[in-house]
Design a protein around this motif. Sequence first.
Motif, PDB file in Angstrom:
ATOM      1  N   PRO A 249       0.799  -1.218   0.000  1.00  0.00           N
ATOM      2  CA  PRO A 249       0.000   0.000   0.000  1.00  0.00           C
ATOM      3  C   PRO A 249       0.838   1.278   0.000  1.00  0.00           C
ATOM      4  N   ALA A 250       1.983   1.274   0.707  1.00  0.00           N
ATOM      5  CA  ALA A 250       2.841   2.460   0.727  1.00  0.00           C
ATOM      6  C   ALA A 250       3.430   2.701  -0.661  1.00  0.00           C
ATOM      7  N   ILE A 251       3.752   1.611  -1.336  1.00  0.00           N
ATOM      8  CA  ILE A 251       4.311   1.731  -2.691  1.00  0.00           C
ATOM      9  C   ILE A 251       3.294   2.345  -3.643  1.00  0.00           C
ATOM     10  N   THR A 252       2.050   1.843  -3.577  1.00  0.00           N
ATOM     11  CA  THR A 252       1.046   2.406  -4.498  1.00  0.00           C
ATOM     12  C   THR A 252       0.708   3.845  -4.121  1.00  0.00           C
ATOM     13  N   GLU A 253       0.735   4.135  -2.830  1.00  0.00           N
ATOM     14  CA  GLU A 253       0.430   5.515  -2.424  1.00  0.00           C
ATOM     15  C   GLU A 253       1.467   6.476  -3.000  1.00  0.00           C
ATOM     16  N   ARG A 254       2.735   6.085  -2.918  1.00  0.00           N
ATOM     17  CA  ARG A 254       3.786   6.938  -3.477  1.00  0.00           C
ATOM     18  C   ARG A 254       3.664   7.023  -4.998  1.00  0.00           C
ATOM     19  N   ALA A 255       3.224   5.937  -5.612  1.00  0.00           N
ATOM     20  CA  ALA A 255       3.052   5.955  -7.069  1.00  0.00           C
ATOM     21  C   ALA A 255       1.925   6.908  -7.467  1.00  0.00           C
TER      22      ALA A 255
ATOM     23  N   ARG B  75      -2.028  -0.268  -8.758  1.00  0.00           N
ATOM     24  CA  ARG B  75      -1.684  -1.424  -7.927  1.00  0.00           C
ATOM     25  C   ARG B  75      -0.163  -1.591  -7.917  1.00  0.00           C
ATOM     26  N   PRO B  76       0.373  -2.368  -6.957  1.00  0.00           N
ATOM     27  CA  PRO B  76       1.827  -2.580  -6.946  1.00  0.00           C
ATOM     28  C   PRO B  76       2.354  -3.085  -8.290  1.00  0.00           C
ATOM     29  N   ASP B  77       1.578  -3.939  -8.957  1.00  0.00           N
ATOM     30  CA  ASP B  77       2.039  -4.459 -10.251  1.00  0.00           C
ATOM     31  C   ASP B  77       2.214  -3.372 -11.299  1.00  0.00           C
ATOM     32  N   ASP B  78       1.390  -2.306 -11.181  1.00  0.00           N
ATOM     33  CA  ASP B  78       1.553  -1.193 -12.124  1.00  0.00           C
ATOM     34  C   ASP B  78       2.906  -0.510 -11.906  1.00  0.00           C
ATOM     35  N   VAL B  79       3.260  -0.350 -10.631  1.00  0.00           N
ATOM     36  CA  VAL B  79       4.537   0.299 -10.325  1.00  0.00           C
ATOM     37  C   VAL B  79       5.675  -0.545 -10.892  1.00  0.00           C
ATOM     38  N   ASN B  80       5.531  -1.841 -10.730  1.00  0.00           N
ATOM     39  CA  ASN B  80       6.526  -2.767 -11.264  1.00  0.00           C
ATOM     40  C   ASN B  80       6.624  -2.649 -12.784  1.00  0.00           C
ATOM     41  N   ALA B  81       5.468  -2.620 -13.440  1.00  0.00           N
ATOM     42  CA  ALA B  81       5.446  -2.523 -14.905  1.00  0.00           C
ATOM     43  C   ALA B  81       6.089  -1.213 -15.360  1.00  0.00           C
TER      44      ALA B  81
ATOM     45  N   GLU C  49      12.575   4.696  -8.334  1.00  0.00           N
ATOM     46  CA  GLU C  49      12.928   5.300  -7.041  1.00  0.00           C
ATOM     47  C   GLU C  49      12.016   4.802  -5.923  1.00  0.00           C
ATOM     48  N   ILE C  50      10.750   4.636  -6.229  1.00  0.00           N
ATOM     49  CA  ILE C  50       9.793   4.148  -5.224  1.00  0.00           C
ATOM     50  C   ILE C  50      10.172   2.740  -4.773  1.00  0.00           C
ATOM     51  N   ILE C  51      10.512   1.899  -5.742  1.00  0.00           N
ATOM     52  CA  ILE C  51      10.884   0.520  -5.406  1.00  0.00           C
ATOM     53  C   ILE C  51      12.194   0.496  -4.628  1.00  0.00           C
ATOM     54  N   ARG C  52      13.148   1.329  -5.068  1.00  0.00           N
ATOM     55  CA  ARG C  52      14.433   1.390  -4.365  1.00  0.00           C
ATOM     56  C   ARG C  52      14.258   1.861  -2.927  1.00  0.00           C
ATOM     57  N   ALA C  53      13.402   2.870  -2.745  1.00  0.00           N
ATOM     58  CA  ALA C  53      13.206   3.400  -1.389  1.00  0.00           C
ATOM     59  C   ALA C  53      12.614   2.326  -0.484  1.00  0.00           C
ATOM     60  N   SER C  54      11.681   1.555  -1.041  1.00  0.00           N
ATOM     61  CA  SER C  54      11.065   0.483  -0.275  1.00  0.00           C
ATOM     62  C   SER C  54      12.126  -0.561   0.108  1.00  0.00           C
ATOM     63  N   GLY C  55      12.954  -0.942  -0.857  1.00  0.00           N
ATOM     64  CA  GLY C  55      14.020  -1.915  -0.592  1.00  0.00           C
ATOM     65  C   GLY C  55      15.003  -1.407   0.446  1.00  0.00           C
ATOM     66  N   GLN C  56      15.322  -0.139   0.356  1.00  0.00           N
ATOM     67  CA  GLN C  56      16.250   0.469   1.316  1.00  0.00           C
ATOM     68  C   GLN C  56      15.705   0.373   2.747  1.00  0.00           C
ATOM     69  N   MET C  57      14.421   0.687   2.918  1.00  0.00           N
ATOM     70  CA  MET C  57      13.831   0.652   4.266  1.00  0.00           C
ATOM     71  C   MET C  57      13.762  -0.780   4.802  1.00  0.00           C
TER      72      MET C  57
ATOM     73  N   PHE D  32       8.806  -7.730  -8.059  1.00  0.00           N
ATOM     74  CA  PHE D  32       9.558  -6.500  -8.321  1.00  0.00           C
ATOM     75  C   PHE D  32      10.996  -6.776  -8.737  1.00  0.00           C
ATOM     76  N   GLY D  33      11.431  -8.010  -8.507  1.00  0.00           N
ATOM     77  CA  GLY D  33      12.700  -8.452  -9.062  1.00  0.00           C
ATOM     78  C   GLY D  33      13.929  -7.736  -8.555  1.00  0.00           C
ATOM     79  N   ASN D  34      14.894  -7.637  -9.470  1.00  0.00           N
ATOM     80  CA  ASN D  34      16.236  -7.245  -9.075  1.00  0.00           C
ATOM     81  C   ASN D  34      16.392  -5.890  -8.424  1.00  0.00           C
ATOM     82  N   HIS D  35      15.639  -4.893  -8.883  1.00  0.00           N
ATOM     83  CA  HIS D  35      15.809  -3.558  -8.294  1.00  0.00           C
ATOM     84  C   HIS D  35      15.535  -3.597  -6.805  1.00  0.00           C
ATOM     85  N   LEU D  36      14.477  -4.298  -6.441  1.00  0.00           N
ATOM     86  CA  LEU D  36      14.134  -4.406  -5.024  1.00  0.00           C
ATOM     87  C   LEU D  36      15.215  -5.186  -4.284  1.00  0.00           C
TER      88      LEU D  36
END
Lengths: 420, 420
Positions: free
Chosen positions: A280-286, A310-316, A327-335, A361-365
């Motif tokens: 949900p945080a990922i989609t909110e940021r998206a 949806r999260p899948d949209d961010v991934n796509a 950046e959204i995915i990276r920030a999530s992975g960082q946290m 989300f694969g490799n970036h995450l």
Amino acid sequence: MPVPETTEARQAPPLHAPILINGAEAEVIRALRRQAKISRTEISNITGWSKAKTSLEIRSLVTKGYLVEVGEGSSQGGRKPGLLQINDQLGYLIGLDIGATSIDVVLANVGGKVLQRRTAVADVRQPPEEFLSRCSELILEMVKAQGCRIDQVLGIGVGLPGPVDFTHGVLIAPPLMPGWENFLIRDFFQRTFSAAYVVVDNDVNIMAIGEQRAGDGMQVDHFIFIKIGTGIGSGIVSNGKMHRGSIGCAGDIGHICVDKQGPICRCGNTGCLEAMAAGPAITERAVQAARNGSSPLLRHMMENNGGILRPDDVNAACREGDQAALEIIRASGQMIGDVLAGLVNFFNPSHIFIGGGITNFGNHLLVSIRRAVLQRSLPLATTHLSINFSRMGPEAGITGAVALAREYLFVMEDRPFSIV
Amino acid sequence: MPVPETTEARQAPPLHAPILINGAEAEVIRALRRQAKISRTEISNITGWSKAKTSLEIRSLVTKGYLVEVGEGSSQGGRKPGLLQINDQLGYLIGLDIGATSIDVVLANVGGKVLQRRTAVADVRQPPEEFLSRCSELILEMVKAQGCRIDQVLGIGVGLPGPVDFTHGVLIAPPLMPGWENFLIRDFFQRTFSAAYVVVDNDVNIMAIGEQRAGDGMQVDHFIFIKIGTGIGSGIVSNGKMHRGSIGCAGDIGHICVDKQGPICRCGNTGCLEAMAAGPAITERAVQAARNGSSPLLRHMMENNGGILRPDDVNAACREGDQAALEIIRASGQMIGDVLAGLVNFFNPSHIFIGGGITNFGNHLLVSIRRAVLQRSLPLATTHLSINFSRMGPEAGITGAVALAREYLFVMEDRPFSIV
């Protein structure tokens, strides 16, 4: 902070075990947990028993129908030893993986081989009687399809998306499904499946068990399995055993603080990992990125999608090279990595397995998580640390549910709560 | 970040165990771990053996001198059973607790009873040969005072203030004592005490073991022991067993991040718990308070003290009602509690024991830690959680060192690394 009332849970009935065995029998069964098949000589070596005593105990277990003799093992110089294994014909086990919106259930033999499978869409926010009745129907369907009897169902392993008091088999203060609090899941199933004992655990623990029994977690003494999806949770293995903690709620890492100045979480605190890094945080940021113009692609997707993402949209979007999505995915992975870094220092696992919806989300995450862990953990703890997506995918949960049911198949008569 | 070279450590020789036993003997010894004395009937109940088999195994252990028959147990209706215990006359064990500036060492019998004790001031930054030679001297002094022979020393348990690779018994990248890296501590002691096996662990783990064997941690399945002094570390018990992690460095919580904007830690990262809340951070803040006028009392103490302040001064000022000192202690407790809150969610212990020099700070510190944990942990995990100072004080370490030596007294001949 209010303390949940657990009196009712404490009064839940003890685990009902189908096959009670004595101490000597337990030793044979225990030896068989390490390997699917075992020779008399191996049993004798492990237990320290004489050949005569070993033969006596085995004969008793074979007579009772718990063990059967199969094939022939490799010769150690003498005559080829007959191998023993647990009798697959003893009965059947059910593995039930309950998600927020799904039921995944299998019927397996006591050896763990899956024979029947059903999946269904369902809403866990329903009252538990309704929801579990649907599960029972699916199990009965499988029993019928398999051509076996209801009383041949000897064990049911259940995974649920909430905090489980493992000893009593009830949910405690489950945020997704408040109506389930202290509902006696064991009793419910035993009304229909009276020969079965029922073991209830949370969804991430059963994934960890699955990874341990059939995935890359085999032979691994210390690992953490993390599920990242709508929420974030973990299952822990210490010294080769599930670590459930004193109440059974170990692994609840979704509410570890990432940033005290962060947003308010549904638990009432601020800046919890789950509130900042889960789906949900990922989609909110998206949605923000779509609205403030930093990502025309996400805006386009949102417009074509009835105003939601949806999260899948961010991934796509990320796959198409969208910088904001990346950046959204990276920030999530960082946290997530920052929190894991602390847990790596504390727990010193050799492996971290990541599962759940976000693994798409694969490799970036994955790279962001790894980078954060390497940056903040002590070198000694990360030298031999492997962080990877679980390769079991959605199979981890259902495999673990069956394995959990198998664990309690044999129970010592004088120690009804301990696994043999 | 550089990765320490551990090749040398990997080549360290395996543990040398003094008393090798077979599988059946191990079962008797294992039964005896749970209680100091045991009857034949109890052994028979635990092992599932017949009376004849039980008598046979016991006779073998008594003949070898490992067990002795003592006193009489309480009657269970039949004749009063003779009790068995491990033969105290088998030999002696050494418990060695090495601090940054001190040596604390005892000689105990194999039953764990302390017979001799020595303490000495010493600087762990010395080369290991010099430092450990002093330890050997103290042990030899005790052997002489006890009137026993060197070859009667069967085991040495050592606690060291640094990250220990437990399997190989060497320090890895120890910040306090870089000269000790990969030094073969076992070999050193075995040159003098050739009959002894040597088990090396870090100082907090031996405190946790001490708490588990002789303190409030007895019968506790899941607890964390935290040592707060110049540094901050922890020892972890999961399912009743020490959790050392995959490399043996579990519990290293001093470098969990509290504040990314915080000061630089000696590990190279910023805002580590240790850099922000341990002894040196407390005195640094006290010096600031003395200098900037917020605490006239601390200024006065510092002036009378040659321009320096120690943690004990901050404690004394707090006791006299100094508000600045109180705030410093509270802030430290809050940060420690914030980190613990995350670990409580993750690990779900029933007890947290706090030891180390900072325990003198008493209630203000304890209350701040508890408050932070209760605020940030999930209610389910804190409902039955107890957070207290260890009541063992400095005895925890030395008690644990002896217990560690005891654990490896009997080792199975075919599984030399596993504790019976």
